[in-house]
Design an enzyme around this catalytic site. Structure first.
Site, short mmCIF file in Angstrom:
data_model
loop_
_atom_site.label_atom_id
_atom_site.label_comp_id
_atom_site.label_asym_id
_atom_site.label_seq_id
_atom_site.Cartn_x
_atom_site.Cartn_y
_atom_site.Cartn_z
N ILE A 76 48.49 41.13 43.31
CA ILE A 76 47.74 42.24 43.90
C ILE A 76 47.40 41.80 45.31
CG2 ILE A 76 45.63 43.64 43.78
CD1 ILE A 76 47.58 44.16 41.42
N GLN A 81 41.98 42.95 45.73
CA GLN A 81 41.54 42.07 44.65
C GLN A 81 40.04 42.25 44.41
OE1 GLN A 81 42.92 38.08 45.48
NE2 GLN A 81 45.04 38.75 45.60
N GLY A 84 39.34 45.28 39.79
CA GLY A 84 39.83 45.63 38.46
C GLY A 84 41.29 46.05 38.42
N LEU A 85 41.96 46.05 39.56
CA LEU A 85 43.35 46.50 39.60
C LEU A 85 44.30 45.49 38.97
CD1 LEU A 85 43.28 48.10 43.14
CD2 LEU A 85 43.43 49.30 40.94
N ALA A 117 44.23 33.63 36.97
CA ALA A 117 45.38 34.29 36.34
C ALA A 117 45.41 33.99 34.84
CB ALA A 117 46.68 33.85 37.00
N ILE A 118 45.17 32.75 34.47
CA ILE A 118 45.19 32.39 33.04
C ILE A 118 44.16 33.20 32.28
CG2 ILE A 118 44.64 30.53 31.42
CD1 ILE A 118 45.97 28.60 33.50
N LEU A 120 42.97 36.12 33.03
CA LEU A 120 43.46 37.50 32.94
C LEU A 120 44.52 37.63 31.85
CD1 LEU A 120 43.64 40.43 34.05
CD2 LEU A 120 45.35 39.56 35.67
N TYR A 121 45.50 36.74 31.85
CA TYR A 121 46.57 36.81 30.87
C TYR A 121 46.04 36.65 29.45
CZ TYR A 121 49.58 36.19 34.98
OH TYR A 121 50.21 36.33 36.19
N GLN A 122 45.12 35.72 29.26
CA GLN A 122 44.56 35.52 27.92
C GLN A 122 43.75 36.73 27.47
OE1 GLN A 122 42.65 31.69 28.60
NE2 GLN A 122 44.23 30.67 27.37
#
Length: 147
Positions: A76, A81, A84-85, A117-118, A120-122
């Site tokens: 993003i 940033q 919430g996008l 990032a981790i 977010l992915y989790q």
């Protein structure tokens, strides 16, 4: 105004190339120009532009390698940033990939130091495997079956 995922074409390539990441994200993802060069060399990669209310706000690239679907790049723009996008478009990208490749596991890789990032992915159900990719990034998978 359009919000969603679009192909990258001659009409939006300049906007895509203008996307930037924040300073603290440098080293975690290649510049968009490098990503597009990779996609030009290897047509298994599909680059995508992410739009919010008609304005380009991000970039992603996925690829199908043998029977594996990889969410290979995702960013993003730094200007968008913290709104919430990232969450919104990660969900949209997972849905997009599962629609095209039903019942497939989605793979991605992430540097261990990239804690944001981790997280977010989790949050979206990705989990670590015990594997590393060729760059030393940890591999995560999203199980087949949808969100």
């Amino acid at each position: 105004m359009f919000t969603g995922i679009r192909a990258i074409t001659d009409s939006n390539i300049k906007e895509v190339l203008d996307l930037k990441i924040s300073e603290q994200q440098h080293g975690f993802i290649e510049p968009v120009s490098h990503c597009l060069a990779d996609a030009e060399k290897d047509t298994r990669y599909i680059p995508l532009a992410l739009y919010e209310k008609g304005e380009i706000i991000g970039f992603s690239m996925y690829g199908k390698f043998d029977e594996q679907i990889w969410l290979d790049r995702y960013l993003i723009d730094e200007r968008f940033q913290g709104k919430g996008l990232g969450s919104y478009f990660l969900r949209a990208l997972v849905e997009y990939l599962l629609e095209r490749y039903p019942k497939q596991v989605i793979y991605l890789s992430v540097f261990e130091q990239n804690k944001v990032a981790i997280q977010l992915y989790q949050k979206f159900g990705f989990s670590f495997t015990e594997e590393l990719d060729e760059n030393g990034e940890k591999i995560m998978i999203y199980p087949s079956g949808g969100l």
